[in-house]
Motif scaffolding. Structure first.
Motif, PDB file in Angstrom:
ATOM      1  N   ARG A 341     -19.378  38.384  45.601  1.00 45.75           N
ATOM      2  CA  ARG A 341     -19.042  37.407  46.404  1.00 45.75           C
ATOM      3  C   ARG A 341     -18.700  37.928  47.945  1.00 45.75           C
ATOM      4  O   ARG A 341     -18.362  37.122  48.808  1.00 45.75           O
ATOM      5  CB  ARG A 341     -17.705  36.797  45.926  1.00 45.75           C
ATOM      6  CG  ARG A 341     -17.778  36.302  44.493  1.00 45.75           C
ATOM      7  CD  ARG A 341     -18.318  35.004  44.458  1.00 45.75           C
ATOM      8  NE  ARG A 341     -18.602  34.128  43.201  1.00 45.75           N
ATOM      9  CZ  ARG A 341     -18.972  33.119  43.001  1.00 45.75           C
ATOM     10  NH1 ARG A 341     -19.608  32.282  44.115  1.00 45.75           N
ATOM     11  NH2 ARG A 341     -18.781  32.408  41.739  1.00 45.75           N
ATOM     12  N   GLY A 342     -18.296  39.365  47.928  1.00 41.94           N
ATOM     13  CA  GLY A 342     -17.827  39.600  49.222  1.00 41.94           C
ATOM     14  C   GLY A 342     -16.489  39.133  49.755  1.00 41.94           C
ATOM     15  O   GLY A 342     -16.244  39.016  50.892  1.00 41.94           O
ATOM     16  N   SER A 343     -15.657  38.691  48.746  1.00 44.41           N
ATOM     17  CA  SER A 343     -14.261  38.116  48.914  1.00 44.41           C
ATOM     18  C   SER A 343     -13.575  38.233  47.898  1.00 44.41           C
ATOM     19  O   SER A 343     -13.947  38.629  46.569  1.00 44.41           O
ATOM     20  CB  SER A 343     -14.606  36.568  49.367  1.00 44.41           C
ATOM     21  OG  SER A 343     -13.418  36.107  49.195  1.00 44.41           O
ATOM     22  N   SER A 344     -12.063  38.258  48.058  1.00 45.10           N
ATOM     23  CA  SER A 344     -11.343  38.273  46.978  1.00 45.10           C
ATOM     24  C   SER A 344     -11.287  37.134  45.842  1.00 45.10           C
ATOM     25  O   SER A 344     -11.065  37.251  44.707  1.00 45.10           O
ATOM     26  CB  SER A 344      -9.819  38.604  47.368  1.00 45.10           C
ATOM     27  OG  SER A 344      -9.451  37.328  47.831  1.00 45.10           O
ATOM     28  N   ALA A 345     -11.903  36.290  46.372  1.00 45.83           N
ATOM     29  CA  ALA A 345     -12.108  34.675  45.510  1.00 45.83           C
ATOM     30  C   ALA A 345     -13.310  35.142  44.762  1.00 45.83           C
ATOM     31  O   ALA A 345     -14.457  34.851  45.159  1.00 45.83           O
ATOM     32  CB  ALA A 345     -12.128  33.681  46.369  1.00 45.83           C
ATOM     33  N   VAL A 346     -13.127  35.414  43.449  1.00 45.71           N
ATOM     34  CA  VAL A 346     -14.374  35.614  42.496  1.00 45.71           C
ATOM     35  C   VAL A 346     -14.813  34.435  41.754  1.00 45.71           C
ATOM     36  O   VAL A 346     -15.961  34.332  41.406  1.00 45.71           O
ATOM     37  CB  VAL A 346     -13.906  37.151  41.822  1.00 45.71           C
ATOM     38  CG1 VAL A 346     -13.930  38.105  42.604  1.00 45.71           C
ATOM     39  CG2 VAL A 346     -13.233  36.777  40.906  1.00 45.71           C
ATOM     40  N   LEU A 347     -13.910  33.560  41.376  1.00 39.68           N
ATOM     41  CA  LEU A 347     -14.271  32.550  40.415  1.00 39.68           C
ATOM     42  C   LEU A 347     -13.450  31.442  41.017  1.00 39.68           C
ATOM     43  O   LEU A 347     -12.399  31.414  41.490  1.00 39.68           O
ATOM     44  CB  LEU A 347     -13.848  33.015  38.976  1.00 39.68           C
ATOM     45  CG  LEU A 347     -14.612  33.869  38.324  1.00 39.68           C
ATOM     46  CD1 LEU A 347     -13.895  34.103  36.752  1.00 39.68           C
ATOM     47  CD2 LEU A 347     -15.981  33.678  38.257  1.00 39.68           C
ATOM     48  N   ARG A 348     -14.083  30.125  40.717  1.00 40.95           N
ATOM     49  CA  ARG A 348     -13.420  28.984  40.835  1.00 40.95           C
ATOM     50  C   ARG A 348     -13.959  27.940  39.774  1.00 40.95           C
ATOM     51  O   ARG A 348     -15.005  27.714  39.799  1.00 40.95           O
ATOM     52  CB  ARG A 348     -13.789  28.460  42.430  1.00 40.95           C
ATOM     53  CG  ARG A 348     -13.001  27.164  42.907  1.00 40.95           C
ATOM     54  CD  ARG A 348     -13.367  26.975  44.381  1.00 40.95           C
ATOM     55  NE  ARG A 348     -12.522  26.028  44.822  1.00 40.95           N
ATOM     56  CZ  ARG A 348     -12.965  24.635  44.944  1.00 40.95           C
ATOM     57  NH1 ARG A 348     -14.182  24.343  44.792  1.00 40.95           N
ATOM     58  NH2 ARG A 348     -12.117  23.665  45.738  1.00 40.95           N
ATOM     59  N   TYR A 349     -13.008  27.101  39.441  1.00 40.12           N
ATOM     60  CA  TYR A 349     -13.330  26.442  38.302  1.00 40.12           C
ATOM     61  C   TYR A 349     -12.288  25.419  38.281  1.00 40.12           C
ATOM     62  O   TYR A 349     -11.226  25.101  38.925  1.00 40.12           O
ATOM     63  CB  TYR A 349     -13.192  26.957  36.888  1.00 40.12           C
ATOM     64  CG  TYR A 349     -12.069  27.618  36.591  1.00 40.12           C
ATOM     65  CD1 TYR A 349     -11.005  26.860  35.849  1.00 40.12           C
ATOM     66  CD2 TYR A 349     -11.865  29.060  36.663  1.00 40.12           C
ATOM     67  CE1 TYR A 349      -9.958  27.518  35.219  1.00 40.12           C
ATOM     68  CE2 TYR A 349     -10.679  29.592  36.269  1.00 40.12           C
ATOM     69  CZ  TYR A 349      -9.687  28.865  35.385  1.00 40.12           C
ATOM     70  OH  TYR A 349      -8.514  29.425  35.121  1.00 40.12           O
ATOM     71  N   ALA A 350     -12.712  24.116  37.780  1.00 44.60           N
ATOM     72  CA  ALA A 350     -12.002  22.761  37.692  1.00 44.60           C
ATOM     73  C   ALA A 350     -11.539  22.473  36.208  1.00 44.60           C
ATOM     74  O   ALA A 350     -12.044  22.892  35.263  1.00 44.60           O
ATOM     75  CB  ALA A 350     -13.006  21.761  38.081  1.00 44.60           C
ATOM     76  N   SER A 351     -10.349  21.892  36.045  1.00 41.59           N
ATOM     77  CA  SER A 351      -9.764  21.339  34.780  1.00 41.59           C
ATOM     78  C   SER A 351      -9.443  20.017  34.675  1.00 41.59           C
ATOM     79  O   SER A 351      -8.556  19.669  35.822  1.00 41.59           O
ATOM     80  CB  SER A 351      -9.010  22.471  34.146  1.00 41.59           C
ATOM     81  OG  SER A 351      -7.952  22.744  34.975  1.00 41.59           O
ATOM     82  N   ALA A 352      -9.666  19.210  33.729  1.00 39.92           N
ATOM     83  CA  ALA A 352      -9.010  18.157  33.989  1.00 39.92           C
ATOM     84  C   ALA A 352      -7.447  17.958  33.857  1.00 39.92           C
ATOM     85  O   ALA A 352      -6.846  16.757  34.329  1.00 39.92           O
ATOM     86  CB  ALA A 352      -9.470  17.252  32.505  1.00 39.92           C
ATOM     87  N   ARG A 353      -6.942  19.056  33.307  1.00 38.18           N
ATOM     88  CA  ARG A 353      -5.354  18.861  33.411  1.00 38.18           C
ATOM     89  C   ARG A 353      -4.995  20.345  33.559  1.00 38.18           C
ATOM     90  O   ARG A 353      -5.710  21.119  33.641  1.00 38.18           O
ATOM     91  CB  ARG A 353      -4.823  18.462  32.048  1.00 38.18           C
ATOM     92  CG  ARG A 353      -5.249  19.397  30.541  1.00 38.18           C
ATOM     93  CD  ARG A 353      -4.197  18.924  29.642  1.00 38.18           C
ATOM     94  NE  ARG A 353      -4.582  19.454  28.454  1.00 38.18           N
ATOM     95  CZ  ARG A 353      -4.328  20.668  27.968  1.00 38.18           C
ATOM     96  NH1 ARG A 353      -3.392  21.413  28.796  1.00 38.18           N
ATOM     97  NH2 ARG A 353      -4.514  21.544  26.857  1.00 38.18           N
TER      98      ARG A 353
END
Length: 541
Positions: A341-353
């Motif tokens: 990623r070249g960044s500290s932010a490695v994953l991003r995900y959504a959840s309904a709750r």
């Protein structure tokens, strides 16, 4: 020969031997036990999943009531609260006041008095018995598209076990009707309690005038010494869609890590979000869940991929958290993602709750890794000092003794300003954080010694303990005295719990900062001596 009961907590680090143990099957049975002193010797204490890391459930010679069978979820209902409290709900006319369950509709007591100029609204709640677990309750709410504002990492805890105890969660969204956010008690609207005569009494957060009842606040921090909680009503809300961004911070100096965490928290808080961080000292990584609410219409289009990523991460998180141990494979996976990623932010995900609650296995052998921690709460403005100096203190402790905790967990909680005892008591609403060392063996003497030393350091910086979460707190009753409120009833007050009330009575004018194992003036000298003593002790272990 009399039967001897032997009970222990989940971590197998604390044992107690009550004279009588009863697994209650009904509320009426709890009432009978409370009233019958001849057959059921006092003190009478309730027990749920026994997940606490301290001896707060200790009750040698008394009567312990197992509450696990009181596990009925009664249903959804509405309770009154001020129109300004929280969000949502239905504005009530002065003559309206109803409680609705799945099968009945009843008029709430005091509704006529509530009409005396009070601007009230209905607040949706769920009513459940004390033996229901947090995971079971959320499963029920899922059927209705609802959630608690509080989302526990340990879903095996029972409602009765947490209604009078300290909890923490980096919650998101608006505050609960109480004004607080991030602990289970902030969502409580009422508690039904059995008193020493066996009578069932309901205590409510809001009085008929729409104002918070001071006696309810006292009850919350009574530590179960006012009676046995058998059921409660908790405020609920519609699902809060959430975006979670997983940040992986590499090996940073303590000052740089503090700056990163402060920036991530400020960013999340600007949109009613929050962060939860684990500083892994074993693997040299810090993992941060950056959580923000998201409008349902703005959820990422690739939901199926998001669900897959979320499922994978949560399975890794659950295993690592319950064992207080991150495997090398997980570390390598996270580091690879960071490089790609070249960044500290490695994953991003959504959840309904808001997130999942994890159910822990009921019995983990002592030969296996299992989570233990010790709790300390601080005001947010002390974040830099506490975290930076705390990490440096641990590094020095390890260099002198060879021992280090696995890491630290960091949570952020919003206080209501209404609480009268415990770590969330404050003058006015504010943000507090907890900085909790983690380890993988509750029975390790080296861990117990470390916590004893760390408690002195944390308390000297104004840290507040929790009777159910600060290991070894019984050694410092003056410090723990700030966690109790009200006058305990002898029928429900164990010897272990009595020490904290006695310490409070001895000097009611003490401020929380003076309830310390070591005074601030002698902290540096004491730390140096303690570290050497610890090194000598560890050599003998």
């Amino acid at each position: 020969m009399a039967l001897t009961w032997q009970l222990e907590n989940w971590g197998k680090s604390v044992q107690t031997s009550p004279a009588v143990y009863v697994l209650a099957q009904a509320v009426e049975e709890v009432q009978k036990i409370a009233a019958d002193e001849a057959a059921f010797p006092g003190p009478v204490r309730a027990s749920g999943a026994a997940l606490s890391v301290t001896a707060c459930h200790s009750n040698d010679g008394g009567t312990t009531i197992g509450m696990q069978k009181l596990n009925r979820i009664i249903g959804l209902c509405y309770m009154e609260g001020p129109a300004a409290a929280g969000s949502g709900g239905k504005l009530l006319q002065s003559s309206e006041s109803t409680t609705t369950t799945a099968t009945t509709t009843t008029t709430m007591e005091g509704s006529a008095a509530a009409g005396a100029g009070a601007n009230l609204r209905s607040i949706e709640c769920v009513e459940a018995q004390a033996g229901v677990t947090l995971a079971q309750l959320q499963s029920f709410l899922d059927e209705h598209g609802l959630e608690l504002a509080f989302c526990a990492e340990i879903g095996s805890a029972t409602l009765g076990g947490v209604c009078f105890a300290t909890t923490k969660d980096s919650s998101i969204g608006p505050a609960c009707p109480s004004g607080g956010l991030g602990d289970f008690q902030s969502g409580l609207m009422s508690i039904a309690v059995v008193d020493e005569l066996g009578n069932l009494q309901e205590h409510r957060l809001f009085g008929t005038d729409g104002q918070q009842d001071a006696s309810f606040q006292t009850l919350l921090d009574s530590q179960g010494t006012q009676g046995i909680a058998v059921s409660m009503r908790i405020a609920v809300r519609p699902y809060t869609p959430m975006i979670t961004t997983l940040h992986v911070l590499g090996s940073l100096t303590a000052p740089d890590l503090v700056k990163e965490l402060q920036a991530l928290h400020a960013d999340a808080a600007s949109t009613q979000g929050n962060i939860f961080a684990v500083i892994d000292l074993t693997q040299g990584l810090t993992i941060v869940e950056h959580r923000t609410p998201s409008d349902a219409g703005k959820m990422p289009a690739r939901v199926s991929l998001s669900r897959l990523i979320r499922k994978h991460w949560l399975s890794q998180k659950k295993r690592s958290f319950q064992r207080s141990y991150m495997t090398t494979a997980v570390k390598l996976e996270l580091e690879l993602l960071r490089q790609v990623r070249g960044s500290s932010a490695v994953l991003r995900y959504a959840s309904a709750r808001r997130g999942d609650v994890f159910e822990y296995p009921q019995d983990v052998p002592t030969s296996e890794h299992r989570l233990v921690y010790s709790y300390y709460s601080f005001d947010l403005d002390a974040f830099q000092e506490v975290v930076q100096e705390g990490l440096e203190w641990v590094s020095e402790y390890k260099s002198k003794t060879g021992f280090s905790p696995s890491g630290f967990a960091v949570y952020f909680v919003t206080t209501s300003g209404q609480r009268v005892g415990g770590p969330y008591a404050s003058r006015g609403p504010r943000t507090k954080f907890s900085f909790d060392p983690l380890y993988h063996d509750p029975c390790d003497d080296k861990w117990a010694l470390f916590v004893q030393m760390f408690s002195a350091s944390a308390c000297a910086k104004g840290g507040r303990p929790a009777l159910n979460q600060t290991v070894g707190i019984e050694k410092y009753p003056e410090w723990g005295a700030s966690d109790v409120s009200g006058t305990p009833k002898a029928r429900f007050c164990s010897e272990w719990m009595r020490a904290f009330f006695d310490a409070k009575d001895q000097d009611t004018n003490q401020t929380p900062a003076t309830h310390t194992p070591a005074s601030r003036d002698t902290a540096d000298t004491t730390d140096a001596l303690d570290n050497q003593d610890a090194a000598d002790t560890i050599d003998r272990l």
